[in-house]
Design an enzyme around this catalytic site. Structure first.
Site, PDB file in Angstrom:
ATOM      1  N   TYR A  93      28.330   6.905  -9.431  1.00 21.52           N
ATOM      2  CA  TYR A  93      28.925   7.675 -10.518  1.00 21.52           C
ATOM      3  C   TYR A  93      30.256   7.020 -10.780  1.00 21.52           C
ATOM      4  O   TYR A  93      31.100   6.918  -9.898  1.00 21.52           O
ATOM      5  CB  TYR A  93      29.053   9.162 -10.150  1.00 21.52           C
ATOM      6  CG  TYR A  93      27.805   9.918 -10.542  1.00 21.52           C
ATOM      7  CD1 TYR A  93      27.303   9.806 -11.821  1.00 21.52           C
ATOM      8  CD2 TYR A  93      27.136  10.722  -9.639  1.00 21.52           C
ATOM      9  CE1 TYR A  93      26.142  10.463 -12.195  1.00 21.52           C
ATOM     10  CE2 TYR A  93      25.978  11.384 -10.008  1.00 21.52           C
ATOM     11  CZ  TYR A  93      25.498  11.242 -11.293  1.00 21.52           C
ATOM     12  OH  TYR A  93      24.354  11.883 -11.673  1.00 21.52           O
ATOM     13  N   THR A  96      24.777   4.938 -13.002  1.00 22.22           N
ATOM     14  CA  THR A  96      24.190   5.997 -13.842  1.00 22.22           C
ATOM     15  C   THR A  96      25.064   6.232 -15.064  1.00 22.22           C
ATOM     16  O   THR A  96      26.245   6.569 -14.940  1.00 22.22           O
ATOM     17  CB  THR A  96      24.029   7.281 -13.011  1.00 22.22           C
ATOM     18  OG1 THR A  96      23.184   6.970 -11.909  1.00 22.22           O
ATOM     19  CG2 THR A  96      23.408   8.399 -13.839  1.00 22.22           C
ATOM     20  N   LYS A 147      21.204   2.884 -15.129  1.00 26.87           N
ATOM     21  CA  LYS A 147      20.233   3.983 -15.103  1.00 26.87           C
ATOM     22  C   LYS A 147      20.531   4.969 -16.234  1.00 26.87           C
ATOM     23  O   LYS A 147      21.681   5.399 -16.396  1.00 26.87           O
ATOM     24  CB  LYS A 147      20.306   4.691 -13.750  1.00 26.87           C
ATOM     25  CG  LYS A 147      19.421   5.919 -13.606  1.00 26.87           C
ATOM     26  CD  LYS A 147      19.369   6.364 -12.151  1.00 26.87           C
ATOM     27  CE  LYS A 147      18.493   7.577 -11.938  1.00 26.87           C
ATOM     28  NZ  LYS A 147      19.189   8.839 -12.244  1.00 26.87           N
ATOM     29  N   SER A 162      22.851   8.452  -3.504  1.00 25.50           N
ATOM     30  CA  SER A 162      23.704   8.965  -4.569  1.00 25.50           C
ATOM     31  C   SER A 162      25.177   8.943  -4.185  1.00 25.50           C
ATOM     32  O   SER A 162      25.533   9.213  -3.036  1.00 25.50           O
ATOM     33  CB  SER A 162      23.299  10.413  -4.872  1.00 25.50           C
ATOM     34  OG  SER A 162      24.284  11.060  -5.646  1.00 25.50           O
ATOM     35  N   HIS A 215      17.042  11.291 -16.732  1.00 24.99           N
ATOM     36  CA  HIS A 215      17.600  12.057 -15.616  1.00 24.99           C
ATOM     37  C   HIS A 215      16.681  13.239 -15.268  1.00 24.99           C
ATOM     38  O   HIS A 215      17.131  14.311 -14.886  1.00 24.99           O
ATOM     39  CB  HIS A 215      19.005  12.557 -15.987  1.00 24.99           C
ATOM     40  CG  HIS A 215      19.976  12.664 -14.845  1.00 24.99           C
ATOM     41  ND1 HIS A 215      20.919  11.704 -14.568  1.00 24.99           N
ATOM     42  CD2 HIS A 215      20.153  13.622 -13.900  1.00 24.99           C
ATOM     43  CE1 HIS A 215      21.649  12.086 -13.522  1.00 24.99           C
ATOM     44  NE2 HIS A 215      21.190  13.250 -13.092  1.00 24.99           N
ATOM     45  N   TYR A 235      18.833  24.705  -8.770  1.00 25.21           N
ATOM     46  CA  TYR A 235      19.566  23.462  -9.040  1.00 25.21           C
ATOM     47  C   TYR A 235      18.610  22.264  -9.084  1.00 25.21           C
ATOM     48  O   TYR A 235      18.701  21.414  -9.971  1.00 25.21           O
ATOM     49  CB  TYR A 235      20.661  23.221  -7.991  1.00 25.21           C
ATOM     50  CG  TYR A 235      21.521  22.036  -8.380  1.00 25.21           C
ATOM     51  CD1 TYR A 235      22.500  22.157  -9.357  1.00 25.21           C
ATOM     52  CD2 TYR A 235      21.320  20.781  -7.807  1.00 25.21           C
ATOM     53  CE1 TYR A 235      23.258  21.064  -9.759  1.00 25.21           C
ATOM     54  CE2 TYR A 235      22.067  19.687  -8.202  1.00 25.21           C
ATOM     55  CZ  TYR A 235      23.042  19.839  -9.175  1.00 25.21           C
ATOM     56  OH  TYR A 235      23.779  18.750  -9.583  1.00 25.21           O
TER      57      TYR A 235
HETATM   58  C1  LIG Z   1      18.806  17.734  -7.567  1.00 25.35           C
HETATM   59  C2  LIG Z   1      18.951  16.446  -8.307  1.00 25.35           C
HETATM   60  C3  LIG Z   1      20.096  15.687  -8.114  1.00 25.35           C
HETATM   61  C4  LIG Z   1      20.233  14.477  -8.759  1.00 25.35           C
HETATM   62  N1  LIG Z   1      21.335  13.721  -8.497  1.00 25.35           N
HETATM   63  C5  LIG Z   1      21.455  12.517  -9.078  1.00 25.35           C
HETATM   64  C6  LIG Z   1      22.547  11.681  -8.755  1.00 25.35           C
HETATM   65  O1  LIG Z   1      23.376  12.023  -7.938  1.00 25.35           O
HETATM   66  N2  LIG Z   1      22.633  10.495  -9.385  1.00 25.35           N
HETATM   67  C7  LIG Z   1      21.702  10.069 -10.311  1.00 25.35           C
HETATM   68  O2  LIG Z   1      21.816   8.984 -10.855  1.00 25.35           O
HETATM   69  N3  LIG Z   1      20.643  10.837 -10.606  1.00 25.35           N
HETATM   70  C8  LIG Z   1      20.493  12.029 -10.008  1.00 25.35           C
HETATM   71  N4  LIG Z   1      19.392  12.788 -10.287  1.00 25.35           N
HETATM   72  C9  LIG Z   1      18.363  12.267 -11.204  1.00 25.35           C
HETATM   73  C10 LIG Z   1      17.323  11.432 -10.440  1.00 25.35           C
HETATM   74  O3  LIG Z   1      17.871  10.232  -9.968  1.00 25.35           O
HETATM   75  C11 LIG Z   1      16.138  11.059 -11.332  1.00 25.35           C
HETATM   76  O4  LIG Z   1      16.590  10.414 -12.503  1.00 25.35           O
HETATM   77  C12 LIG Z   1      15.281  12.248 -11.723  1.00 25.35           C
HETATM   78  O5  LIG Z   1      15.206  13.204 -10.708  1.00 25.35           O
HETATM   79  C13 LIG Z   1      13.889  11.726 -12.060  1.00 25.35           C
HETATM   80  O6  LIG Z   1      13.073  12.705 -12.534  1.00 25.35           O
HETATM   81  P1  LIG Z   1      12.030  13.546 -11.616  1.00 25.35           P
HETATM   82  O7  LIG Z   1      12.851  14.502 -10.837  1.00 25.35           O
HETATM   83  O8  LIG Z   1      11.213  14.194 -12.667  1.00 25.35           O
HETATM   84  O9  LIG Z   1      11.261  12.556 -10.763  1.00 25.35           O
HETATM   85  C14 LIG Z   1      19.224  14.006  -9.641  1.00 25.35           C
HETATM   86  C15 LIG Z   1      18.064  14.770  -9.821  1.00 25.35           C
HETATM   87  C16 LIG Z   1      17.912  15.973  -9.157  1.00 25.35           C
HETATM   88  C17 LIG Z   1      16.629  16.721  -9.331  1.00 25.35           C
HETATM   89  C1  LIG Z   2      27.578  15.786 -10.723  1.00 25.75           C
HETATM   90  C2  LIG Z   2      26.133  15.599 -10.985  1.00 25.75           C
HETATM   91  C3  LIG Z   2      25.457  14.990  -9.805  1.00 25.75           C
HETATM   92  C4  LIG Z   2      24.110  15.441  -9.565  1.00 25.75           C
HETATM   93  C5  LIG Z   2      23.159  15.080 -10.645  1.00 25.75           C
HETATM   94  O1  LIG Z   2      23.112  13.983 -11.142  1.00 25.75           O
HETATM   95  C6  LIG Z   2      22.221  16.055 -11.107  1.00 25.75           C
HETATM   96  O2  LIG Z   2      22.303  17.193 -10.659  1.00 25.75           O
HETATM   97  O3  LIG Z   2      21.375  15.733 -11.941  1.00 25.75           O
END
Ligand SMILES: Cc1cc2nc3c(=O)[nH]c(=O)nc-3n(C[C@H](O)[C@H](O)[C@H](O)COP(=O)(O)O)c2cc1C
Ligand SMILES: CCCCC(=O)C(=O)O
Length: 389
Positions: free
Chosen positions: A152, A178, A260, A128, A284, A46
């Protein structure tokens, strides 16, 4: 007084005099592999996984790797100050921890541990909406540190209103909205294992503690948890939203609002016209649109369009101190870090997250110095060349 991030280097060497070596690698690109070995395939898949065949995540890296720094000499870099002005605040370094949901799949201490690590290193933590811990508890763990909340943007307006009220009451001052996840993308690593954290009850804590959300359920969560999760999945985001809807958020949030997931200069202009304060140029971390433009390739266009009106932040693919330098050179004011700190958390809890922050900023500080800069202000596009080979 400016913090001396590079000193971490000698702290490590001095600790070595007693035989100690760092508990985690100092090359943060090695953390993913270690996490793969130590945590279960579902959670690791994940976090490490991306959309489609991973092309966007690879493009994010390629766009940063393709740009090379041209170091300059003899420019007095003895005293350095990494601080930057972002959204009317002074950050001690151009870094914040990106909103990453469902952190309890990585470590039982989850968001409170990551938030404490960020607070201990004076780096903003962006909580988040899909946190595994209710926002009030995370806020408590943060003491008086900077608190940013990621929204969200739910289908149900009353849930959004309630989240904004709770975030304000818990002392969150910056709202990060986001836009790139109105739907969850096609993510083969998760699909192949049929693994989605929410279906294991992870990432719903803010919703299951929210009166507006709970009032939409036919039965209490404990009586029908599956129905509650499905209700969450169906409402946490809203593919029907359009630009005029931002007025609702502007009316209901007093502090800065940052959008974002902006990649097109015209969308950045619309953000400015809608009274927003900043954008995060981000795809993302390659988790949403497979085949998308690399975030670093989109950054200069957005900076050209709105850099004089909005604070432009950046994420997606940052792994090293030189990546931070390159993002700043392309016009970002600061970067957000995603997966590496999630791996740090998974491998060593709060200490692991602190390790990641300290390594990244020590390496950035040294990159600045060795490239001829005493701080972020002088870093610009003239410091980069593009490797076209
Ligand atoms: C496991 C996971 C969960 C994430 N959950 C969210 C989230 O809840 N909200 C959000 O805006 N971005 C979420 N993101 C995206 C991150 O905020 C970010 O944009 C991204 O991880 C940046 O890239 P990097 O992982 O290469 O540093 C998530 C990323 C990952 C890896
Ligand atoms: C429901 C999606 C929330 C987590 C998220 O943003 C991600 O996994 O990239």
């Amino acid at each position: 007084m400016a913090k001396h991030w590079a000193d971490f280097q000698y702290e490590i060497y001095l600790n070595g005099m007693t035989g100690a070596v760092p508990r985690l690698p100092t090359d943060l690109t090695r953390l993913e592999e270690l996490t793969e070995q130590r945590l279960g395939p579902g959670p690791v898949g994940y976090v490490a996984g991306s959309a489609g065949n991973g092309s966007t995540a690879r493009a994010n890296r390629a766009a940063l790797d393709r740009r090379r720094i041209v170091p300059r000499m003899l420019r007095d870099v003895h005293e350095r100050d990494l601080s930057v002005e972002v959204l009317g605040r002074t950050l001690p370094a151009p870094l914040a921890l990106a909103p990453v949901g469902v952190l309890s799949i990585m470590h039982p201490d989850a968001e409170p541990a990551a938030a404490r690590a960020a607070a201990a290193q004076s780096v903003p933590f962006i909580l988040s909406s899909a946190s595994s811990t209710p926002m009030e508890q995370v806020a408590e763990a943060m003491g008086d540190a900077e608190r940013w909340f990621q929204l969200y943007w739910a289908k149900d307006r009353e849930v959004t209103r309630s989240f904004l009220e709770r975030a304000k009451a818990s002392g969150f001052s910056v709202l990060v909205v986001t836009l790139d996840t109105p739907l969850l993308a096609w993510r083969p690593r998760d699909l192949d294992q049929a693994y989605l954290p929410f279906l294991h009850g992870v990432g719903t804590a803010n919703y299951f503690s929210d009166p507006a959300f709970l009032s939409g359920l036919a039965k209490p969560v404990h009586e029908d948890p599956n129905a509650a999760v499905l209700h969450f999945v169906g409402m946490f985001a809203d593919p029907g939203k359009t630009w005029p809807d931002l007025a609702f958020l502007r009316e209901n949030w007093d502090g800065p609002i940052v959008l974002k997931g902006v990649l097109h200069p015209d969308d950045a202009r619309r953000a400015a016209e809608a009274g927003m304060d900043g954008v995060v140029v981000s795809n993302h971390g390659g988790r949403q649109v497979a085949g998308s433009v690399a975030a670093a390739d989109a950054l200069p266009g957005v900076v050209d369009a709105v850099g004089d009106r909005l604070d432009v932040l950046f994420d997606s693919g940052v792994r090293t101190g030189d990546d931070v330098f390159k993002a700043l050179a392309l016009g970002a004011r600061a970067v957000l870090l995603g997966r590496p700190y999630a791996y740090g958390l998974g491998l060593d809890g709060q200490a692991g997250v602190e390790h990641v922050i300290r390594c990244l900023l020590a390496e950035f500080d040294l990159t600045l110095a060795l490239s001829g800069h005493a701080g972020p202000a002088t870093v610009g596009v003239a410091d980069l060349v593009e490797d076209t080979a």
